[in-house]
Design a protein around this motif. Structure first.
Motif, short mmCIF file in Angstrom:
data_model
loop_
_atom_site.label_atom_id
_atom_site.label_comp_id
_atom_site.label_asym_id
_atom_site.label_seq_id
_atom_site.Cartn_x
_atom_site.Cartn_y
_atom_site.Cartn_z
N UNK A 5 2.30 12.88 -7.19
CA UNK A 5 2.82 12.01 -6.12
C UNK A 5 2.01 10.73 -6.03
N UNK A 6 0.69 10.82 -6.19
CA UNK A 6 -0.16 9.63 -6.15
C UNK A 6 0.20 8.70 -7.31
N UNK A 43 5.21 9.17 0.03
CA UNK A 43 5.42 10.52 -0.49
C UNK A 43 4.82 11.50 0.52
N UNK A 44 5.35 12.71 0.52
CA UNK A 44 4.76 13.79 1.31
C UNK A 44 4.54 15.00 0.42
N UNK A 45 3.52 15.76 0.77
CA UNK A 45 3.23 17.01 0.07
C UNK A 45 2.90 18.04 1.13
N UNK A 46 3.55 19.20 1.03
CA UNK A 46 3.22 20.27 1.97
C UNK A 46 2.44 21.35 1.23
N UNK A 91 0.85 -1.18 0.00
CA UNK A 91 0.00 0.00 0.00
C UNK A 91 0.89 1.24 0.00
N UNK A 92 0.59 2.18 -0.88
CA UNK A 92 1.31 3.45 -0.92
C UNK A 92 0.81 4.38 0.17
N UNK A 93 1.68 5.27 0.62
CA UNK A 93 1.34 6.22 1.66
C UNK A 93 1.67 7.63 1.17
#
Length: 137
Positions: free
Chosen positions: A51-52, A31-34, A2-4
């Motif tokens: 990112x998704x 991945x992170x997104x701010x 599962x991706x996070x």
């Protein structure tokens, strides 16, 4: 696996992931997104979609606040991409459970587990009064 994806106001999501990795090691498929002050909604949506797409499999998206811009933007993306799940109120216990169990459980069970971990990770500690050694009960 599962991706996070963690998307928060400011850099909290990046710091959550760094903290979790201190405990459970370097993670893949994360991945992170701010969302930054002054960033347009179109910019945020584009970055989230990129990112998704970079993540494999089903993706659980963690956000900081229900009704906030990251959450609302992910809800719009969900309409186009039903392969994502959105969970708000991200905290370290929730993230750790997700990272440690994302290969072990079916998606619905995993989401139930991380919701419970997020809730049970909130705790008010109250010290008990010290007992008097001479006092008998």
């Amino acid at each position: 696996m599962v991706g996070v994806l963690i998307c928060t106001h400011g850099s909290a999501g990046q710091e959550f992931l760094k903290s979790a990795e201190m405990i459970c090691g370097q993670q893949e498929n994360c991945q992170t997104v701010k969302f930054t002050d002054g960033e347009s909604l179109d910019q945020l949506e584009q970055e989230l979609e990129q990112k998704i797409t970079a993540l494999s499999g089903k993706v659980i998206c963690l956000t900081d606040l229900k009704g906030g811009t990251p959450f609302n933007t992910l809800v719009r993306i969900l309409e186009k991409n039903p392969a994502i799940e959105i969970v708000t109120g991200v905290n370290i216990p929730m993230l750790l459970e997700l990272l440690l169990n994302r290969d072990q459980l079916p998606l619905d069970d995993l989401i139930k587990m991380i919701l419970e971990a997020g809730k049970s990770g909130i705790y008010h500690f109250k010290p008990t009064p010290a007992k008097d050694e001479d006092e008998e009960f």
